[in-house]
Design an enzyme around this catalytic site. Structure first.
Site, PDB file in Angstrom:
ATOM      1  N   ASP A  54       0.817  -1.305   0.082  1.00 40.22           N
ATOM      2  CA  ASP A  54      -0.222   0.053   0.006  1.00 40.22           C
ATOM      3  C   ASP A  54       1.011   1.127  -0.070  1.00 40.22           C
ATOM      4  OD1 ASP A  54      -2.437  -0.154   0.112  1.00 40.22           O
ATOM      5  OD2 ASP A  54      -2.921   0.119   2.291  1.00 40.22           O
ATOM      6  N   ASP A 111      -5.014  -1.991   4.142  1.00 39.81           N
ATOM      7  CA  ASP A 111      -5.599  -1.779   5.373  1.00 39.81           C
ATOM      8  C   ASP A 111      -7.178  -1.529   5.387  1.00 39.81           C
ATOM      9  OD1 ASP A 111      -5.715   0.493   3.538  1.00 39.81           O
ATOM     10  OD2 ASP A 111      -4.771   1.919   4.615  1.00 39.81           O
ATOM     11  N   ASP A 166      -9.366  -4.003   0.522  1.00 36.38           N
ATOM     12  CA  ASP A 166      -7.947  -4.929   0.469  1.00 36.38           C
ATOM     13  C   ASP A 166      -8.234  -6.414   0.845  1.00 36.38           C
ATOM     14  OD1 ASP A 166      -6.707  -2.649  -0.293  1.00 36.38           O
ATOM     15  OD2 ASP A 166      -6.371  -1.967   1.709  1.00 36.38           O
TER      16      ASP A 166
HETATM   17  N1  LIG Z   1     -12.649  10.532   3.042  1.00 38.66           N
HETATM   18  C1  LIG Z   1     -12.490  10.824   1.583  1.00 38.66           C
HETATM   19  N2  LIG Z   1     -13.359  11.610   1.013  1.00 38.66           N
HETATM   20  C2  LIG Z   1     -13.057  11.836  -0.284  1.00 38.66           C
HETATM   21  N3  LIG Z   1     -12.191  11.019  -1.193  1.00 38.66           N
HETATM   22  C3  LIG Z   1     -11.124  10.486  -0.574  1.00 38.66           C
HETATM   23  C4  LIG Z   1     -11.324  10.261   0.878  1.00 38.66           C
HETATM   24  N4  LIG Z   1     -10.274   9.486   1.245  1.00 38.66           N
HETATM   25  C5  LIG Z   1      -9.465   9.393  -0.016  1.00 38.66           C
HETATM   26  N5  LIG Z   1     -10.297  10.009  -1.039  1.00 38.66           N
HETATM   27  C6  LIG Z   1      -9.541   9.893  -2.411  1.00 38.66           C
HETATM   28  O1  LIG Z   1      -9.668   8.537  -2.920  1.00 38.66           O
HETATM   29  C7  LIG Z   1      -8.511   8.254  -3.317  1.00 38.66           C
HETATM   30  C8  LIG Z   1      -8.142   6.999  -3.176  1.00 38.66           C
HETATM   31  O2  LIG Z   1      -8.335   6.417  -1.786  1.00 38.66           O
HETATM   32  P1  LIG Z   1      -8.343   4.853  -1.378  1.00 38.66           P
HETATM   33  O3  LIG Z   1      -8.858   4.612  -0.139  1.00 38.66           O
HETATM   34  O4  LIG Z   1      -8.490   4.091  -2.471  1.00 38.66           O
HETATM   35  O5  LIG Z   1      -6.626   4.867  -1.558  1.00 38.66           O
HETATM   36  P2  LIG Z   1      -5.841   4.802  -0.182  1.00 38.66           P
HETATM   37  O6  LIG Z   1      -6.007   3.564   0.618  1.00 38.66           O
HETATM   38  O7  LIG Z   1      -5.841   6.070   0.517  1.00 38.66           O
HETATM   39  O8  LIG Z   1      -4.303   4.446  -0.654  1.00 38.66           O
HETATM   40  P3  LIG Z   1      -3.338   3.325  -0.535  1.00 38.66           P
HETATM   41  O9  LIG Z   1      -4.161   2.312  -1.294  1.00 38.66           O
HETATM   42  O10 LIG Z   1      -2.034   3.884  -1.243  1.00 38.66           O
HETATM   43  O11 LIG Z   1      -3.582   3.178   0.928  1.00 38.66           O
HETATM   44  C9  LIG Z   1      -7.435   9.416  -2.951  1.00 38.66           C
HETATM   45  O12 LIG Z   1      -6.438   9.522  -3.540  1.00 38.66           O
HETATM   46  C10 LIG Z   1      -8.382  10.656  -2.732  1.00 38.66           C
HETATM   47  O13 LIG Z   1      -8.486  11.199  -3.629  1.00 38.66           O
HETATM   48 CA   LIG Z   2      -5.399   1.435   1.022  1.00 37.01          CA
END
Ligand SMILES: Nc1ncnc2c1ncn2[C@@H]1O[C@H](COP(=O)(O)OP(=O)(O)OP(=O)(O)O)[C@@H](O)[C@H]1O
Ligand SMILES: [Ca+2]
Length: 952
Positions: free
Chosen positions: A455, A757, A761
């Site tokens: 991640d 996390d 996933d």
């Molecule tokens: N609470 C939220 N509200 C709206 N958009 C969000 C929020 N959190 C994250 N995002 C958007 O969603 C995108 C992807 O989030 P996602 O949870 O899929 O990835 P992540 O888990 O944060 O990243 P990684 O996979 O590296 O851990 C982020 O890049 C952001 O632009």
């Molecule tokens: Ca993630």
């Protein structure tokens, strides 16, 4: 041998079927001491019991739902139920008893719920408030609450006492036979030679039996304590509740009926309860009922069952029944015996033990026959064939004991034990290094990992996010300090500021609360807290913004949509929708934008390019970008409908900084030198991902960075080319991650570790050879699908896990060499000398001693060697590596030959060599042989500690 070791057992590192485990155990059932071998493995019958329980739960629930649906039709005429509050409940100050609560929630009884005045009515009867939660200032009331309703803990099996382990260690076939031998030898010895003189041998055997038993029992006992500790550690779950009007964190064990719990996507429902408020809540009840179809929970169907998981949405829930009163509690109690599936190495080594055991048995029989035949021919020559004395009987008994001890020594009983011991040791050490191992097998698999799919957020980065740049009303500003944020407000059109603050504080999954110490606290995911912090630094007021509008719909964030949205009713009338999320996605849903004058203008080519450039610019600086937009809903809106997907007006874009964790770069370099490829799989923007990947040293010049949507489009042939080179995958959906892992595992034969996390996933964690979940940021669902929990969310810890994995693997290899050598030598020495000279140089007692040293102390010494940095300088074993490498065969055979020659030489020439003669010469020589044997083993085992097992 390798083929024999893998046998027909279909036992895998993960997700072995119950049948496979059962079949394997049956195959091993005929061997020595099955009971001891399966000590720390899962209790399969309990599992069947639990599966049956799930089935009945499902049936019960189905009926309950049907009945309550039927009742719902006649709800108008609620007949006054004849519920009487039990006296002791009344005396304690409550108006409803635990059984009634249980029957409401478990029975999904809408009628009864209605009778008690709905959720609010029940809350009053439970002396709690659905707004402020329990009041804990009155400790007396709290105690009474515990007394009446119980606590949220499950009955656990009693810890087993030390003496049970002693008893179990005694149930060893060979030890029992030797015990009988000792007894007979004592009687015959004392009868023929008198006390003391004749009791020597017997006492010797008894003493060594006792020693073996106690050493085994102590080591088993300590292990069981350790597994217990880990078990409690595994079950520690913290959850958010409102008590005394303040939102706070609490262990699920401290929950009481009446508590108001906040649940979000990925959480596990901690007790049975009733839905209070929330949006788009989908509950996955499979863990409780086996039913895979998720259930919608809302005010019509407010029943939430302990142990189920929040698949989507977020809500508040009031706890009704806890602990053993819930179905989950009963299920957990059934499974509390714990235990783990057999690991592949254990299976393999059990196979080895079984094969060698059979060989040993054969040799033992032959040796016994040869020795007895020797005695017979001796007597034949002496002409005393028909005269039998007590001495002769003792002699035969001694032969028998030797034969038995050959079996004891030949069966490498210590092998499977050494695996458990070594794994348990590594597990404990890893716990100190902040990695909690959920499945034993993970330790050994991690040692052969060839790829880590990591991640980004939280693992490679710190997960401390702050908004540092913004582009509101088409103007890019740096806002990394509060003063700059304040000046931003003065430069922005008033209408835009208003919209922005309204969006930040209402369209959020987080919350700004004042805690009991009067301090302001921001709750929520790091992305949310960063935005709320930004809103506060702009001079916003969370509570005021929240009270100014009424939310009619909330679509919480999830990684598949990558955005969230709310619909609100304004005080001045009218409906407005706010959305925020991944910038490209939200921007694509916009057709208007607020310009620097605060006017709403159509989004033309030029402004789109400007915004896109801004996004790229932010992303290239490794910032996470989020686009914020809104829309007036003039045509009205019904909460049942989904949120609109287009026609938004862009308010602006923010750039959030999430710095790379210190030490990550070094850890990635360590992985590289250890032959482990690190890949980044993230939901974030590709440029942000690339920038961070470069910073960590993951992305190199010949590597590929790809976006999830592109990856999905690729044909199978293209993937074959592409997959090995992918270093970064951005904007991935949970399915992309799963697909990548699957390809790596099946097509490319890699051993894949995956970190994750989020709830989404879970599939990838499940698919991976080793799933690693984040302890701090990770959701319950992710943790449950994982094999190891990284307690500090740090990438460096993952490298530590790999190191420990390798050390476990190598230590076991060393131990296998050691034991096989000792077995071979002991077997050959006794057998050959029995055949050739008619007597055995190593007596039963001596062999037992050696056996004990090998099995227990040898395992302790070799299997618990800590890892060194050398381990991370060679390439991983991977999927195909043979467990017993050719170098190991060479070592085993070489050592056996050498030791055999030494002992044989002593046997044949010893007397002349040391000029021994006289009546005691045989005894002295045998002692000499025994000591040389022991020293050979001791020096071999110390050698092994430093020996290299691999040819470069
Ligand atoms: N609470 C939220 N509200 C709206 N958009 C969000 C929020 N959190 C994250 N995002 C958007 O969603 C995108 C992807 O989030 P996602 O949870 O899929 O990835 P992540 O888990 O944060 O990243 P990684 O996979 O590296 O851990 C982020 O890049 C952001 O632009
Ligand atoms: Ca993630």
């Amino acid at each position: 041998m390798e083929r024999l070791m893998s046998g027909d057992f279909d036992v895998k590192a993960k997700h072995s079927s119950e049948e496979a485990l059962q079949k394997w155990r049956k195959l091993c059932g005929v061997v020595k001491n099955p009971k001891r071998r399966f000590r720390f493995t899962a209790n399969l019958s309990k599992r069947y019991e639990a599966a049956a329980m799930r089935k009945t739960n499902q049936e019960k629930l189905r009926i309950a739902v049907l009945v309550s649906k039927a009742a719902f039709q006649f709800i108008q005429g609620v007949s006054p139920s004849d519920y009487n509050v039990p006296a002791e409940v009344k005396a304690a100050g409550f108006d409803i008893c635990a059984d009634e609560l249980g029957s409401i929630v478990e029975g999904h009884d809408v009628k009864k719920l209605k009778f008690h005045g709905g959720v609010t009515g029940v809350s009053e009867k439970l002396c709690t408030s659905i707004v402020d939660g329990l009041t804990t200032t009155d400790s007396d009331l709290l105690n009474r609450r515990q007394e009446i309703y119980g606590i949220n803990k499950f009955a656990e099996s009693q810890p087993r006492s030390f003496w049970i382990f002693v008893w179990e260690a005694l149930q060893d076939m060979t030890l029992m036979i030797l015990g009988v031998c000792a007894f007979v030898s004592l009687i015959v010895g004392i009868a023929t030679e008198g006390w003391l003189e004749g009791a020597h041998d017997g006492i010797g055997i008894v003493a060594s039996i006792l020693l073996v038993v106690f050493v085994t029992a102590i080591s088993d006992y300590r292990q069981s304590l350790q597994f217990r500790d880990l078990d409690t550690e595994k079950k520690k779950i913290i959850i958010q509740v409102t008590r005394n009007g303040f939102r706070q964190k609490l262990s699920i064990y401290d929950l009481l009926p009446g508590d108001i719990v906040h649940l979000a996507i990925g959480d596990q429902v901690p007790a049975d309860g009733l839905f209070v408020s929330g949006f788009s809540v989908l509950i996955d009840e499979s863990s409780l009922t086996g039913e895979s179809e998720p259930v919608m929970v809302n005010s019509e169907n407010p029943f939430m069952l302990s142990g189920t998981k929040v698949q989507d949405g977020s809500c508040k829930m009031m706890i009704a029944t806890v602990g053993m009163r819930t179905q989950w509690g009963k299920l957990m109690a059934t499974l509390s015996e714990g235990g783990d599936d057999e690991t592949p190495l254990q299976v393999k080594l059990n196979g080895v033990a079984t094969i060698i055991g059979k060989i040993g048995l054969f040799f033992a029989v032959v040796t016994f026959a040869v020795l007895v035949q020797g005695l017979f021919s001796h007597k034949w020559q002496a002409g005393t064939y028909f005269r039998w004395s007590g001495d002769d009987a003792l002699e035969i008994l001694e032969y028998f004991a030797i034969a038995v001890t050959i079996v004891v020594v030949a069966v490498p009983e210590g092998l499977p034990l050494a695996v458990t011991l070594s794994l348990a040791f590594a597990m404990k050490k890893m716990m100190n290094d902040k990695a909690l191992v959920r499945h034993l097998a993970a330790c050994e698999t991690m040692g052969s990992a060839t790829t880590i799919c990591s991640d980004k957020t939280g693992t490679l980065t710190t997960n401390h996010m702050t908004v540092v740049k913004s582009c509101i009303c088409m103007e890019v500003k740096v806002v990394d300090q509060p003063t700059k944020a304040a000046s931003l407000v003065s430069e922005m059109p008033v209408s835009a500021v208003k919209l922005l603050l309204q969006s930040i504080f209402n369209n959020t999954g987080g919350e700004v609360v004042v805690n009991e110490d009067g301090k302001r606290e921001i709750l929520g995911t790091p992305t949310e807290t960063a935005l709320l912090e930004f809103g506060l630094s702009l001079g916003g007021d969370f509570q005021a913004e929240r009270q100014a509008v009424k939310l009619v719909k909330v679509e919480p964030f999830n990684s598949t949509k990558k955005r969230m949205g709310v619909v609100m009713e304004l005080h001045e009338g009218g409906l407005r929708a706010h959305t925020k999320g991944a910038s490209e996605i939200v921007l694509a849903a916009c057709d208007k934008v607020i310009n620097s004058n605060g006017d709403i203008v159509p989004l033309d080519e030029e402004s789109i390019n400007l915004l896109k450039d801004t996004i790229d610019q932010f992303a290239n600086e490794a910032l996470r970008t989020l686009c914020i937009a809104y829309m007036e809903l003039e045509g009205g809106f019904s909460p049942e409908n989904p949120m609109p997907v287009s026609g938004y007006t862009c308010i602006g874009i923010v750039g959030i900084k999430d710095p790379v964790r210190p030490g990550v770069k070094e850890s990635v370099a360590v992985c590289r030198s250890a032959g482990i490829t690190v890949r980044m799989v993230t939901g974030d923007n590709i440029n942000t991902a690339k920038a961070i990947a470069r910073e960590c040293g993951i992305l190199t010049d010949d590597g590929i960075a790809i976006e999830g949507p592109d990856f999905r489009e690729k044909s199978l042939e293209e993937l074959l080319q592409l997959v090995p080179k992918i270093q970064v995958m951005a904007r991935s959906s949970p399915l992309d991650k799963h697909t990548l892992v699957k390809h790596l595992r099946t097509t490319f034969g890699e051993v894949v570790a995956v970190t994750g996390d989020g709830t989404n996933d879970a599939p990838a964690l499940h698919e991976a050879d080793i799933g690693l979940a984040m302890g701090i940021a990770g959701t319950e669902v992710a943790k449950e699908s994982a094999d190891v929990i990284i307690l500090d969310d740090n990438f460096s810890t993952i490298v530590t896990v790999a190191k420990w994995g390798r050390s476990v693997y190598i230590n076991i290899q060393k131990f296998v060499q050691f034991q096989l050598t000792v077995n071979v030598v002991a077997l050959i020495v006794n057998f050959s000398s029995a055949c050739l000279t008619g007597s055995a140089p190593l007596t039963a007692v001596q062999l037992l001693w050696v056996n004990m040293i090998m099995d227990t102390l040898g395992a302790l010494a070799l299997a618990t060697e800590p890892p060194n940095d050398e381990l991370m300088k060679r390439s991983p074993v991977g999927r195909k590596g043979n467990f017993i490498s050719s170098v190991m065969w060479r070592n085993i055979l070489g050592q056996s030959l050498y030791q055999f020659m030494v002992i044989w030489h002593l046997q044949a020439k010893g007397k002349a060599l040391f000029s021994l003669d006289g009546p005691d010469s045989d005894l002295v020589l045998n002692t000499l042989i025994f000591n040389s044997f022991v020293f050979c083993q001791a020096s071999f085992s110390t050698n092994l500690k430093t020996i290299k097992l691999f040819l470069k």
